[in-house]
Enzyme design. Structure first.
Site, PDB file in Angstrom:
ATOM      1  N   SER A 149     139.916   0.971  14.360  1.00  0.00           N
ATOM      2  CA  SER A 149     139.586  -0.428  14.136  1.00  0.00           C
ATOM      3  C   SER A 149     138.348  -0.694  14.977  1.00  0.00           C
ATOM      4  CB  SER A 149     140.757  -1.294  14.582  1.00  0.00           C
ATOM      5  OG  SER A 149     140.419  -2.663  14.510  1.00  0.00           O
ATOM      6  N   LYS A 174     138.258   0.795   9.814  1.00  0.00           N
ATOM      7  CA  LYS A 174     138.425  -0.645   9.584  1.00  0.00           C
ATOM      8  C   LYS A 174     137.356  -1.379  10.378  1.00  0.00           C
ATOM      9  CE  LYS A 174     141.890  -3.664  11.632  1.00  0.00           C
ATOM     10  NZ  LYS A 174     143.340  -3.906  11.757  1.00  0.00           N
ATOM     11  N   LYS A 176     135.864  -4.907  11.725  1.00  0.00           N
ATOM     12  CA  LYS A 176     136.116  -6.325  11.950  1.00  0.00           C
ATOM     13  C   LYS A 176     134.918  -7.099  11.408  1.00  0.00           C
ATOM     14  CE  LYS A 176     140.037  -6.190  14.247  1.00  0.00           C
ATOM     15  NZ  LYS A 176     141.241  -6.909  13.795  1.00  0.00           N
ATOM     16  N   ASP A 201     138.620  -6.349   8.258  1.00  0.00           N
ATOM     17  CA  ASP A 201     139.643  -7.273   8.788  1.00  0.00           C
ATOM     18  C   ASP A 201     138.928  -8.520   9.283  1.00  0.00           C
ATOM     19  OD1 ASP A 201     141.777  -8.571   9.926  1.00  0.00           O
ATOM     20  OD2 ASP A 201     142.322  -6.948  11.323  1.00  0.00           O
ATOM     21  N   GLU A 226     141.669  -7.184   4.907  1.00  0.00           N
ATOM     22  CA  GLU A 226     142.808  -7.618   5.727  1.00  0.00           C
ATOM     23  C   GLU A 226     142.639  -9.072   6.169  1.00  0.00           C
ATOM     24  OE1 GLU A 226     143.553  -4.847   8.884  1.00  0.00           O
ATOM     25  OE2 GLU A 226     144.986  -6.156   9.906  1.00  0.00           O
ATOM     26  N   ASP A 251     148.260  -9.567   7.380  1.00  0.00           N
ATOM     27  CA  ASP A 251     148.629  -9.243   8.767  1.00  0.00           C
ATOM     28  C   ASP A 251     149.258 -10.498   9.382  1.00  0.00           C
ATOM     29  OD1 ASP A 251     148.641  -8.822  11.555  1.00  0.00           O
ATOM     30  OD2 ASP A 251     146.624  -8.015  11.687  1.00  0.00           O
ATOM     31  N   LYS A 275     153.296  -5.044  12.164  1.00  0.00           N
ATOM     32  CA  LYS A 275     153.225  -4.889  13.621  1.00  0.00           C
ATOM     33  C   LYS A 275     154.604  -5.287  14.124  1.00  0.00           C
ATOM     34  CE  LYS A 275     148.318  -6.041  14.012  1.00  0.00           C
ATOM     35  NZ  LYS A 275     147.336  -7.085  14.354  1.00  0.00           N
ATOM     36  N   GLY A 303     148.098  -2.497  15.110  1.00  0.00           N
ATOM     37  CA  GLY A 303     148.137  -2.377  16.566  1.00  0.00           C
ATOM     38  C   GLY A 303     147.558  -3.609  17.212  1.00  0.00           C
TER      39      GLY A 303
HETATM   40  O1  OSB Z   1     144.120  -7.910  13.504  1.00  0.00           O
HETATM   41  O2  OSB Z   1     144.733  -5.913  13.616  1.00  0.00           O
HETATM   42  C1  OSB Z   1     144.301  -6.907  14.172  1.00  0.00           C
HETATM   43  C2  OSB Z   1     143.469  -6.092  17.810  1.00  0.00           C
HETATM   44  C3  OSB Z   1     143.781  -7.294  18.423  1.00  0.00           C
HETATM   45  C4  OSB Z   1     144.204  -8.343  17.651  1.00  0.00           C
HETATM   46  C5  OSB Z   1     144.332  -8.201  16.278  1.00  0.00           C
HETATM   47  C6  OSB Z   1     144.045  -6.997  15.658  1.00  0.00           C
HETATM   48  C7  OSB Z   1     143.569  -5.942  16.441  1.00  0.00           C
HETATM   49  C8  OSB Z   1     143.156  -4.649  15.907  1.00  0.00           C
HETATM   50  C9  OSB Z   1     143.240  -3.504  16.870  1.00  0.00           C
HETATM   51  O3  OSB Z   1     142.657  -4.489  14.824  1.00  0.00           O
HETATM   52  C10 OSB Z   1     144.011  -2.360  16.403  1.00  0.00           C
HETATM   53  C11 OSB Z   1     144.301  -1.404  17.527  1.00  0.00           C
HETATM   54  O4  OSB Z   1     145.290  -1.582  18.253  1.00  0.00           O
HETATM   55  O5  OSB Z   1     143.539  -0.445  17.693  1.00  0.00           O
HETATM   56 MG    MG Z   2     144.539  -7.467  11.476  1.00  0.00          MG
END
Ligand code: OSB
Ligand code: MG
Length: 382
Positions: A149, A174, A176, A201, A226, A251, A275, A303
């Site tokens: 991510s 992924k 952001k 995401d 996402e 999510d 999660k 995560g």
């Molecule tokens: O939306 O998946 C998410 C991290 C913090 C808050 C929200 C998200 C995330 C990640 C990190 O995408 C995923 C990871 O733990 O590597």
């Molecule tokens: Mg997410």
């Protein structure tokens, strides 16, 4: 310890939670992690240790200090755990994790707080039974496919990070995104990496009014988009899913099996990110997993930048058979210089080995280092 076959056969007398230890732990992140709702420079989390009859179960909570991902906060969770949940479980005997649910379920919300208690008990219970958490949950296999991510960064930086992740063998990338940091990013990434498995995401940054931008994402062969819309929304995601070709992955808006049922019936998405912390624990995570399987919807394990404890829980969960898309549990060393566990949770060619170094979650706390990074510590006894 006890004879596990006899226990699985139904004579397990239960395990008494004799004491609990609740800490607040803070680990610096190697690189700040930027998402549409804000920037994280360190990972601060409540860590719960349940102690019973010579065994300990550990859980890591995933709420943030402030309500920026979902509503729960660390101060709120500490109060709820201290005043309500821990006094309700310490001193009691439970034969299975399901026996905790009548204590947890009646309270509104607070799913991340409930999850940490339930998860620590799953660890304690599977250790008492002498089996890996994977087996207690009903999972299979000794490794799970994972991706990375990548936080919001200048496009050039992101391209370099993808290069590194590809070289390490990660199974999916992924990105952001947020408003204004989306289509140009995707163009640059697809230009350089035309074939990689790619997702985005948005962490809720868009609205239906942004339909043109979200539709334009169909041109980039994304595996899914996402959580583009609001954290508490299912309805508008259903409208969006009817209007874009790319699969929507939910999510934030799935916090329970009831949410999942509503989303599946409404066809609000074609993928769900599970999660365990967000949905209130393993019982809920498994119910969502099973429901998605019945609807033919694949899931993957998300995560929250967890330390080794939360990561170990995630990996065991991801062994359930409908976790068919790569999860977010990449190597801990991508985030932390040093973890709070003795083992190293590192991927090999894009697969994370299931920690099977003993029963339960299969990893052990590095007590000396844990004490250094503990900001607060409380004990509960019956
Ligand atoms: O939306 O998946 C998410 C991290 C913090 C808050 C929200 C998200 C995330 C990640 C990190 O995408 C995923 C990871 O733990 O590597
Ligand atoms: Mg997410």
């Amino acid at each position: 310890m006890h004879d596990q076959t006899a226990q699985i056969g139904g004579t397990f007398p239960g395990i008494k939670i004799e004491a609990a230890e609740l800490r607040i732990v803070s680990l610096p992140l190697i690189t700040p992690f930027v998402i549409s709702t804000g920037t994280m420079t360190d990972k601060t989390f409540p860590l719960l240790i349940l102690k019973g009859e010579g065994v300990e179960g550990v859980g890591e909570a995933v709420m943030d200090p402030l309500p920026d991902y979902l509503e729960e906060t660390i101060p709120g969770a500490m109060a709820f755990l201290t005043d309500v949940l821990l006094p309700a479980v310490v001193g009691k005997t439970f034969r299975s994790p399901a026996e905790l649910l009548p204590i947890l379920d009646p309270w509104r919300g607070h799913r991340m707080s409930k999850a940490v208690v339930e998860m620590a008990f799953w660890d304690l219970w599977s250790k008492a039974l002498g089996v890996p958490l994977r087996d207690a949950l009903g999972g299979i296999g000794d490794k799970v496919a994972v991706g990375v991510s990548l936080g919001i960064a200048p496009i050039e930086t992101t391209l370099e990070r993808i290069e590194v992740a590809q070289a390490a063998g990660y199974r999916r990338t992924k990105l952001k995104i947020r408003q204004g940091h989306d289509l140009a990013l995707l163009e640059a990434v697809r230009d350089r990496f035309p074939k990689i498995k790619l997702t985005v995401d948005a962490n809720t940054d868009y609205g239906l009014i942004d339909m043109p931008v979200l539709r334009a994402m169909d041109a980039f062969a994304l595996d899914y988009i996402e959580q583009p819309l609001a954290f508490d929304d299912i309805h508008d995601h259903a409208i969006l899913q009817r209007s874009v070709a790319t699969a929507i992955c939910l999510d934030e808006s799935i916090r329970s099996a009831v949410d999942a049922r509503k989303a599946l019936v409404a066809e609000a998405g074609r993928v769900i990110n599970i999660k365990v912390g967000r949905v209130g624990g393993f019982a809920s995570a498994r119910a969502i997993h099973d429901l998605c399987e019945a609807f033919g919807v694949p899931v993957w394990c998300g995560g929250m930048l967890e330390s080794g404890i939360g990561r170990a829980h995630n990996i065991h969960l991801a062994t359930l058979r409908n976790f068919t898309k790569p999860g977010d549990t990449s190597s801990a060393s991508r985030y932390f210089h040093r973890d709070i566990i003795n083992e190293q949770l590192e991927t090999s060619d894009g697969y994370m080995p299931v920690p099977l170094n003993g029963p339960g979650i299969g990893v052990t706390l590095d007590r000396a280092f844990l004490d250094i990074v503990t900001a607060k510590r409380e004990e509960f006894r019956a």
